[in-house]
Design a protein around this motif. Structure first.
Motif, PDB file in Angstrom:
ATOM      1  N   TRP A  14      44.804  42.512  43.381  1.00 28.18           N
ATOM      2  CA  TRP A  14      43.624  42.873  42.600  1.00 28.18           C
ATOM      3  C   TRP A  14      42.771  41.591  42.573  1.00 28.18           C
ATOM      4  O   TRP A  14      43.478  40.555  42.460  1.00 28.18           O
ATOM      5  CB  TRP A  14      44.032  43.079  41.099  1.00 28.18           C
ATOM      6  CG  TRP A  14      42.793  43.501  40.215  1.00 28.18           C
ATOM      7  CD1 TRP A  14      42.057  44.529  40.362  1.00 28.18           C
ATOM      8  CD2 TRP A  14      42.388  42.660  39.477  1.00 28.18           C
ATOM      9  NE1 TRP A  14      40.873  44.367  39.332  1.00 28.18           N
ATOM     10  CE2 TRP A  14      41.315  43.228  38.699  1.00 28.18           C
ATOM     11  CE3 TRP A  14      42.521  41.535  38.894  1.00 28.18           C
ATOM     12  CZ2 TRP A  14      40.527  42.604  37.580  1.00 28.18           C
ATOM     13  CZ3 TRP A  14      41.756  40.744  37.861  1.00 28.18           C
ATOM     14  CH2 TRP A  14      40.918  41.483  37.388  1.00 28.18           C
ATOM     15  N   SER A  15      41.505  41.603  42.822  1.00 27.44           N
ATOM     16  CA  SER A  15      40.718  40.607  42.833  1.00 27.44           C
ATOM     17  C   SER A  15      39.351  40.786  42.121  1.00 27.44           C
ATOM     18  O   SER A  15      38.878  41.815  42.011  1.00 27.44           O
ATOM     19  CB  SER A  15      40.463  40.186  44.324  1.00 27.44           C
ATOM     20  OG  SER A  15      39.604  41.278  44.798  1.00 27.44           O
ATOM     21  N   ARG A  16      38.828  39.480  41.606  1.00 27.70           N
ATOM     22  CA  ARG A  16      37.570  39.531  41.253  1.00 27.70           C
ATOM     23  C   ARG A  16      37.058  38.207  41.108  1.00 27.70           C
ATOM     24  O   ARG A  16      37.519  37.246  41.124  1.00 27.70           O
ATOM     25  CB  ARG A  16      37.935  39.825  39.647  1.00 27.70           C
ATOM     26  CG  ARG A  16      36.481  39.987  38.739  1.00 27.70           C
ATOM     27  CD  ARG A  16      36.835  40.672  37.491  1.00 27.70           C
ATOM     28  NE  ARG A  16      35.739  41.139  36.715  1.00 27.70           N
ATOM     29  CZ  ARG A  16      34.772  42.327  36.939  1.00 27.70           C
ATOM     30  NH1 ARG A  16      35.569  43.181  37.867  1.00 27.70           N
ATOM     31  NH2 ARG A  16      33.912  42.414  36.296  1.00 27.70           N
ATOM     32  N   PRO A  17      35.743  38.027  41.318  1.00 25.87           N
ATOM     33  CA  PRO A  17      34.950  36.786  41.363  1.00 25.87           C
ATOM     34  C   PRO A  17      35.360  35.756  40.275  1.00 25.87           C
ATOM     35  O   PRO A  17      35.435  36.592  39.120  1.00 25.87           O
ATOM     36  CB  PRO A  17      33.598  37.240  41.401  1.00 25.87           C
ATOM     37  CG  PRO A  17      33.367  38.650  41.943  1.00 25.87           C
ATOM     38  CD  PRO A  17      34.711  39.147  41.633  1.00 25.87           C
ATOM     39  N   ILE A  18      35.398  34.801  40.405  1.00 27.49           N
ATOM     40  CA  ILE A  18      35.757  33.792  39.160  1.00 27.49           C
ATOM     41  C   ILE A  18      34.707  33.758  38.145  1.00 27.49           C
ATOM     42  O   ILE A  18      33.331  33.644  38.590  1.00 27.49           O
ATOM     43  CB  ILE A  18      36.243  32.323  39.620  1.00 27.49           C
ATOM     44  CG1 ILE A  18      37.501  32.361  40.578  1.00 27.49           C
ATOM     45  CG2 ILE A  18      36.148  31.500  38.580  1.00 27.49           C
ATOM     46  CD1 ILE A  18      37.793  31.272  41.272  1.00 27.49           C
ATOM     47  N   GLY A  19      35.126  34.126  36.908  1.00 23.98           N
ATOM     48  CA  GLY A  19      33.970  34.166  35.868  1.00 23.98           C
ATOM     49  C   GLY A  19      33.175  35.114  35.887  1.00 23.98           C
ATOM     50  O   GLY A  19      32.236  35.237  34.927  1.00 23.98           O
ATOM     51  N   GLN A 764      40.889  53.753  36.718  1.00 29.68           N
ATOM     52  CA  GLN A 764      40.402  53.674  35.297  1.00 29.68           C
ATOM     53  C   GLN A 764      40.952  52.370  34.700  1.00 29.68           C
ATOM     54  O   GLN A 764      40.068  51.658  34.142  1.00 29.68           O
ATOM     55  CB  GLN A 764      40.821  54.868  34.518  1.00 29.68           C
ATOM     56  CG  GLN A 764      40.149  56.079  34.503  1.00 29.68           C
ATOM     57  CD  GLN A 764      38.816  56.156  34.348  1.00 29.68           C
ATOM     58  OE1 GLN A 764      38.777  55.829  33.082  1.00 29.68           O
ATOM     59  NE2 GLN A 764      38.067  56.653  35.105  1.00 29.68           N
ATOM     60  N   ILE A 765      41.981  52.106  34.994  1.00 34.54           N
ATOM     61  CA  ILE A 765      42.583  50.596  34.568  1.00 34.54           C
ATOM     62  C   ILE A 765      41.897  49.271  35.006  1.00 34.54           C
ATOM     63  O   ILE A 765      41.308  48.644  34.455  1.00 34.54           O
ATOM     64  CB  ILE A 765      44.132  50.644  34.747  1.00 34.54           C
ATOM     65  CG1 ILE A 765      44.866  51.799  34.286  1.00 34.54           C
ATOM     66  CG2 ILE A 765      44.803  49.448  34.597  1.00 34.54           C
ATOM     67  CD1 ILE A 765      46.457  51.964  34.761  1.00 34.54           C
ATOM     68  N   TYR A 766      41.824  49.443  36.413  1.00 33.45           N
ATOM     69  CA  TYR A 766      41.293  48.201  37.040  1.00 33.45           C
ATOM     70  C   TYR A 766      39.963  47.857  37.353  1.00 33.45           C
ATOM     71  O   TYR A 766      39.459  46.905  37.747  1.00 33.45           O
ATOM     72  CB  TYR A 766      42.266  48.020  38.561  1.00 33.45           C
ATOM     73  CG  TYR A 766      43.677  47.893  38.123  1.00 33.45           C
ATOM     74  CD1 TYR A 766      44.054  46.393  37.994  1.00 33.45           C
ATOM     75  CD2 TYR A 766      44.481  48.879  38.176  1.00 33.45           C
ATOM     76  CE1 TYR A 766      45.423  46.178  37.559  1.00 33.45           C
ATOM     77  CE2 TYR A 766      45.909  48.527  37.887  1.00 33.45           C
ATOM     78  CZ  TYR A 766      46.261  47.336  37.621  1.00 33.45           C
ATOM     79  OH  TYR A 766      47.742  46.811  37.552  1.00 33.45           O
ATOM     80  N   ASP A 767      39.182  49.095  37.042  1.00 32.17           N
ATOM     81  CA  ASP A 767      37.525  48.908  37.196  1.00 32.17           C
ATOM     82  C   ASP A 767      36.974  48.738  36.015  1.00 32.17           C
ATOM     83  O   ASP A 767      35.916  48.396  35.883  1.00 32.17           O
ATOM     84  CB  ASP A 767      37.207  50.338  37.801  1.00 32.17           C
ATOM     85  CG  ASP A 767      37.480  50.247  39.267  1.00 32.17           C
ATOM     86  OD1 ASP A 767      38.094  49.339  40.020  1.00 32.17           O
ATOM     87  OD2 ASP A 767      37.094  51.367  39.868  1.00 32.17           O
TER      88      ASP A 767
END
Length: 803
Positions: A14-19, A764-767
């Motif tokens: 699971w990834s997301r841009p920092i900040g 639903q959880i991760y978005d």
């Protein structure tokens, strides 16, 4: 500190841009529920050791150091910072994208995010997570974070430790000097309840709650000590006046790293974490150093102190270096009500005097590479499965966060419990342990990965079934509907308890903490217990006959108790019309598909257990009693099975119940059949009827519920419309029930439908900002209920049937 190539981050994280924030994260359905907001990251720390969390913006903000208690708060001085310079320029940033809200640390520079939010990426795949920093520093920087957690590991998995493995590479054609600094505030003594044995009150949703007052910022007599030996160097954060035996909240923190001839290590053992921060930042931002200041003076009243450690090195063009930092804590005691104390599991390996943070840190710095390899070896076979999509692998591992962050308890070993006792909260809002109805699905992860812990939980229920607790109390459900509550006995002898107790009383000994409903009247708990006993025996090798023997008397007692609710003598206990099962806002009347099916499956499991004990258990002197008990269950089963069909089958699916007149399609109507087939027991309903019911559920509860965008609602009419638009549980999507339903679909050959349903719920959880705090329930208007919920680990049931 070996020279290695850049770390390999698995393709499925699971990834997301920092900040990067969330435009519209889901929010709580009820104001009284916990809603920390979406800034949750993967937790760090061993099972039952307490844990911390660091979000994708870089702040340390989750503090589950006190067993069963929840603190969500950014402590800004707990932080990594990086200095970098080359021949032309230098820069230094603390690696969090948010400056402190309280105005502290104003001398520090905080990590930037560009307009599109991308100055790096956060990745998480429990128990590892990564920060990859991009576009700010000239060097390539990655920090991998992990704790030593892997399947069937009953030692290191308990350690209170977080490893931060930095990999730094110079991609330029000129030398670069870098310094990595870890700062930490001395929080010894903060994490314990200042209110001993607080009073219980009813919250607005009818749940029992008690007040928790941690001793945040009470740092008087705390001191920091610089420490080094031939291999390691660090700071121990301690407190004066800690005697023996150690009290809850007393102990140490430690930050440490390894010595290496290629690096310089600097330290500062006493700086002000609530001031401007210039006492560490001035020298660090100038050249990456610290003043090597040593001062063991204890903190005065209203004074705060922090420690800092920095590692500076120069990288030639193309060179790579790995730098390990470790953070450890040693708070060996968990206290429930005043005077009721347990040592934590890790004390079996390090002692319980609260002076072992350095020993734990030294062990970590010696073994972190082995730990890393063990985690990879455990996860790799699942990574390599081409039949499992990446999104499923991501959720499969990341949902295990709850085994660390779920207020987890793991006690030290004893003669009775040779690997200790274990427990995870139902959730943060319903703060009691191992709710049996919830773990019917939610315990699959523990069963598959840590089977001895799973059996320890079930043994605790077996011990509790014969016990009684005559204290009387009001029932919260009536409070919520504005009706006068009958007074109910807390625990009836022979009834299977709903839960193993709460952190403010005596977990494992004082059970049935929840008072939302009278759980002595529930019609699923006894069946749930029997099924989990047989499941845990069968799916852990079918050779631990002693486990069955340990649970046998409790099985007999609870089935006898449950049979007393068969008021009309037709063989099946009836639901009373009060919500008396896991869907505890939903009134079932008469024979119900849910509870009746579990009853049939439990009778089959009890018969199978009789056979095992008669054949294999050496401790049975006389098998006549077992044979007689088996014949009783066979008679009950023979009587019950046709009644279930006659009263509930409507030609397409099984009715909710026999007396309410409802035509709702219940998503979990055939949980009993799922369990029977899972355990190799005879079907409780014909397979063609099972398939018909499942297809109806999939269509009515999932596809027709808001066009299949949310998951399967618990109960809708066959056209997808609500029976009662104001109902609560029927119109919620329960994450764990959906994963359980998906496992059932796989079991019955409907894999495509199962994965479609599962993917929808995972999204639903991760978005929507619910990662690492997965709720019990999601609604179609973007709200949720009951975060950090145990049942969601049912995704491992899908993995089990796929395997």
């Amino acid at each position: 500190m070996t020279n290695k190539s850049s770390p390999q981050i698995p393709s499925c994280t699971w990834s997301r841009p920092i900040g990067l924030g969330w435009d519209k994260p889901y929010t709580v359905r009820y104001a009284s529920n916990v809603d920390d907001g979406p800034w949750h990251g993967m937790p760090l720390g061993g099972f039952g050791a307490g844990c911390i969390g660091r979000s994708s913006r870089g702040d340390f903000n989750l503090w589950h150091i006190d067993g069963g208690e929840h603190i969500f708060k950014n402590i800004p001085a707990c932080q990594f910072s990086v200095f970098e310079s080359d021949a032309t320029s230098s820069q230094a940033y603390a690696l969090c994208t948010e400056a402190p809200e309280d105005g502290s640390l104003q001398a520090w520079q905080w990590y930037p995010t560009s307009k599109d939010g991308v100055t790096g990426t956060y990745h998480a795949l429990y128990p590892r997570s990564w920060f990859v920093y991009e576009g700010v520093y000239k060097a390539q920087l990655t920090c991998e974070q992990f704790s030593p957690i892997w399947a069937n590991n009953y030692q290191e998995t308990s350690y209170p430790v977080a490893v931060f493995l930095w990999t730094v590479r110079n991609p330029t054609n000129a030398p670069i000097t870098l310094s990595i600094m870890l700062t930490w505030q001395n929080m010894v003594g903060w994490f314990t309840n200042a209110l001993k044995s607080p009073e219980i009150r009813l919250r607005d949703d009818g749940s029992p709650v008690y007040e928790y007052q941690p001793r945040l910022n009470e740092s008087k007599d705390n001191f920091n000590e610089f420490f080094e030996d031939t291999e390691y160097i660090g700071c121990i954060l301690d407190r004066l006046g800690i005697g023996e035996p150690v009290q809850e909240g007393e102990g140490q923190w430690c930050i440490a790293t390894r010595k290496d001839p290629n690096v310089e290590i600097f330290h500062h053992s006493r700086w002000n974490p609530v001031g401007t921060g210039e006492d560490v930042w001035e020298s660090f931002a100038q050249n990456g150093s610290l003043p090597n200041y040593i001062n063991k003076t204890p903190a005065k009243e209203d004074e705060q102190i922090g420690a800092a450690l920095a590692v500076r090195f120069t990288l030639q063009p193309g060179a790579t270096l790995q730098i390990p930092f470790v953070l450890t804590w040693d708070f060996p005691v968990t206290e429930f009500a005043a005077g009721i104390k347990y040592d934590r599991r890790y004390t079996d390996f390090f002692g319980n005097n609260g002076k072992n943070a350095w020993a734990i840190a030294s062990t970590a710095l010696q073994q972190y590479q082995i730990w890393q390899q063990q985690i990879q070896a455990w996860q790799q076979p699942i990574f390599e499965r081409a039949d499992l999509p990446n999104w499923f692998k991501i959720a499969l591992f990341n949902e295990l966060y709850d085994l660390t962050a779920g207020g987890t308890l793991w006690s030290a070993a004893s003669e009775r419990d040779p690997i200790g006792q274990f427990a995870v909260l139902e959730c943060l809002d319903y703060r009691w342990y191992e709710s049996l109805d919830v773990r019917l699905y939610g315990s699959f992860a523990l069963l598959i990965l840590f089977p001895e812990l799973e059996k320890a939980v079930i043994r605790a229920f077996a011990r509790a079934i014969p016990k009684s607790d005559d204290r009387r109390r009001v029932i919260g459900y009536y409070y919520t509907i504005g009706a006068e509550s009958p007074m109910a006995v807390r625990k009836v002898a022979g009834a299977t308890p709903h839960d193993l107790g709460a952190p403010n009383e005596h977990v494992w000994e004082k059970t049935n903490y929840t008072s939302y409903q009278d759980c002595n009247l529930w019609k699923d708990l006894g069946s749930d217990f029997v099924l989990q006993v047989y499941r845990d025996f069968l799916l852990t090798g079918a050779d631990d006959v002693q486990f069955l023997a340990d649970c046998w008397n409790a099985i007999v007692e609870t089935l006898n108790y449950l049979k007393t609710f068969d008021k009309d003598g037709d063989g099946i206990p009836e639901n009373s019309g009060a919500p008396d099962q896991t869907f505890d806002d939903w009134r079932l009347r008469g024979v119900s598909a849910y509870c009746g099916g579990l009853w049939l499956a439990a009778l089959e499991a009890a018969i199978a257990i009789c056979d095992v004990l008669i054949t294999n258990y050496q401790g049975v002197k006389n098998t006549e009693e077992l044979t007689e008990q088996k014949s009783i269950y066979e008679a009950w089963l023979q009587q019950s099975r046709p009644i279930y069909e006659q009263k509930l089958w409507n030609g397409q699916y099984y009715r909710l119940d026999s007396e309410s007149g409802s035509d709702v399609v219940m998503a979990d109507q055939l949980c009993g059949q799922f369990y029977a087939r899972l355990l190799g027991l005879p079907d409780i309903v014909e397979s063609d009827r099972t398939l018909s019911a499942l297809k109806t559920i999939y269509d009515a509860c999932f596809l027709k519920f808001h066009d299949g965008k949310f998951g399967a609602a618990n109960g809708l009419k066959i056209d997808g419309s609500p029976e009662n638009p104001k109902a609560t549980h029927p119109l919620e999507v329960w994450t764990g029930i959906n994963f359980g339903l998906a496992a059932f679909l796989v079991q019955m050959g409907m894999k495509d439908e199962a994965m479609n349903l599962t993917k929808t719920v995972v999204q639903q959880i991760y978005d929507h900002g619910l990662q690492f705090r997965t709720p019990e329930a999601i609604t179609a208007v973007g709200t949720f209920r009951a975060s950090t919920y145990l049942r969601a680990m049912a995704i491992w049931a899908i993995y089990l049937v796929l395997s």
